[in-house]
Design an enzyme around this catalytic site. Structure first.
Site, short mmCIF file in Angstrom:
data_model
loop_
_atom_site.label_atom_id
_atom_site.label_comp_id
_atom_site.label_asym_id
_atom_site.label_seq_id
_atom_site.Cartn_x
_atom_site.Cartn_y
_atom_site.Cartn_z
N GLU A 34 9.34 -3.26 10.90
CA GLU A 34 9.63 -1.94 10.35
C GLU A 34 9.98 -0.95 11.45
O GLU A 34 9.28 -0.85 12.45
CB GLU A 34 8.44 -1.40 9.55
CG GLU A 34 8.73 -0.03 8.93
CD GLU A 34 7.72 0.42 7.91
OE1 GLU A 34 7.87 1.54 7.38
OE2 GLU A 34 6.78 -0.35 7.61
N GLU B 194 -1.15 -5.64 8.56
CA GLU B 194 -0.45 -5.02 9.67
C GLU B 194 -1.08 -5.43 11.00
O GLU B 194 -2.28 -5.72 11.08
CB GLU B 194 -0.49 -3.50 9.54
CG GLU B 194 0.28 -2.98 8.33
CD GLU B 194 0.29 -1.46 8.24
OE1 GLU B 194 0.91 -0.95 7.28
OE2 GLU B 194 -0.29 -0.79 9.12
N LYS C 291 -0.46 -9.61 2.82
CA LYS C 291 0.19 -9.03 3.99
C LYS C 291 -0.81 -8.15 4.74
O LYS C 291 -1.62 -7.47 4.09
CB LYS C 291 1.41 -8.19 3.60
CG LYS C 291 2.16 -7.61 4.82
CD LYS C 291 3.41 -6.85 4.42
CE LYS C 291 3.11 -5.48 3.86
NZ LYS C 291 2.53 -4.57 4.89
N ASP D 42 0.83 -1.20 0.00
CA ASP D 42 0.00 0.00 0.00
C ASP D 42 0.87 1.26 0.00
O ASP D 42 0.36 2.37 -0.06
CB ASP D 42 -0.99 0.01 1.15
CG ASP D 42 -0.34 -0.06 2.52
OD1 ASP D 42 0.90 -0.02 2.60
OD2 ASP D 42 -1.09 -0.15 3.53
N SER D 43 2.19 1.07 0.01
CA SER D 43 3.12 2.17 -0.25
C SER D 43 2.88 2.80 -1.60
O SER D 43 3.36 3.91 -1.87
CB SER D 43 4.56 1.68 -0.15
OG SER D 43 4.76 0.52 -0.93
N ASP E 247 -0.82 -6.46 -0.47
CA ASP E 247 -1.13 -5.82 0.81
C ASP E 247 -2.65 -5.70 1.00
O ASP E 247 -3.37 -5.42 0.04
CB ASP E 247 -0.54 -4.41 0.83
CG ASP E 247 0.33 -4.15 2.05
OD1 ASP E 247 0.22 -4.91 3.03
OD2 ASP E 247 1.12 -3.20 2.01
#
Length: 286
Positions: free
Chosen positions: A203, A136, A134, A65-66, A104
């Protein structure tokens, strides 16, 4: 002699630089951990760039999502939608043949609970063709991880600095400093491992803590600003290649000045057009 079925084929002998006619799988990732092999991961958001990284031997590509920051022009990752992730993940899958493609789950697509997470992840697997997803969060996301894995969807977890929580953090601070915060990060990493995650992204974590987490887990850790002792390292490709403008995070190393090179090429083209040098005879039909 009978050939082994795809499920019986031996795992790759090495992740980076290896060859083969099939995609990297989570079994290969687990085997690399057992061998003590370090491996690289990059982000990718389109078929052409992904094909370059695939040909270079990068074993895992993250459609992160970057993309919100470096591809779609958002100020953070928060506005990224599942539709956008699905579309660009499908492009990356089409542009690759060997890399494991991880899609993501963007903000708001799994926080409600495991059922929402399964619905979102299923779209990425069915519509985009990714090999894993992925998400978070540590302990707070363990139930989501468990349901996805039990449903047949491999999960890469992400703890430490979780950019989707930028509004709660008030920025992008290093995570895990201090005894209480370090212990929480260890609990988070173990929780998602126990829930079935095949790898854990760390991270913006102090290097000493990241090393301790890596020693504590049976699954590989993927570092981004987490020091040299993680099993793997990931960078956003536009940071790595020098496309990103402005101030970069401390953990970024630039391997190319692509923004400068591309800008120079655009200026050269423009000057040729203005000066009448392009198109020349060799570029003209008769």
């Amino acid at each position: 002699m009978t050939q082994p079925s795809p499920a019986q084929k031996p795992v790759a002998k090495s992740l980076y630089g290896g060859s083969g006619s099939r995609r990297i799988t989570v079994r290969d990732i687990a085997a690399a951990k057992e061998r003590g092999e370090k491996w690289p991961m990059l982000t990718a958001y389109d078929a052409m760039t992904a094909s370059v990284f695939d040909e270079a031997g990068i074993p895992v590509l993250l459609v992160g999502d970057s993309m919100g920051n470096c591809h779609l022009g958002y100020e953070s990752t928060v506005p990224v939608t599942l539709d956008e992730i699905v579309m660009l993940s499908a492009a990356v899958v089409r542009g690759t043949t060997r890399s494991l493609v991880v899609g993501d789950l963007p903000f708001g697509t799994y926080q409600e609970g495991p059922v929402q997470a399964l619905r979102s992840a299923t779209r990425l697997v069915k519509e985009a063709g990714v090999g894993a997803v992925k998400l978070e969060g540590g302990e707070r996301s363990a139930d989501q991880v468990e349901l996805l894995v039990s449903s047949g969807i491999p999960v890469m977890a992400h703890v430490g600095l979780t950019p989707q929580s930028v509004n709660a953090y008030g920025g992008y601070p290093v995570q895990g400093r201090g005894e209480e915060a370090a212990q929480q990060l260890l609990r988070d990493a173990k929780a998602v491992q126990d829930a079935g995650a095949f790898a854990v992204v760390l991270e913006a974590v102090p290097a000493e803590l990241a090393a301790e987490v890596t020693r504590s887990l049976a699954v590989p850790t993927v570092g981004i600003g987490a020091g040299p002792d993680c099993d793997a390292q990931v960078l956003v490709w536009t940071d790595m290649a020098g496309m990103t403008a402005g101030r970069l995070p401390k953990f970024v190393k630039q391997y190319l000045q692509m923004r400068e090179l591309l800008g120079g090429a655009a200026k050269a083209f423009a000057e040729d057009v203005v000066g009448g040098a392009f198109p020349a005879e060799e570029h003209t039909f008769h």
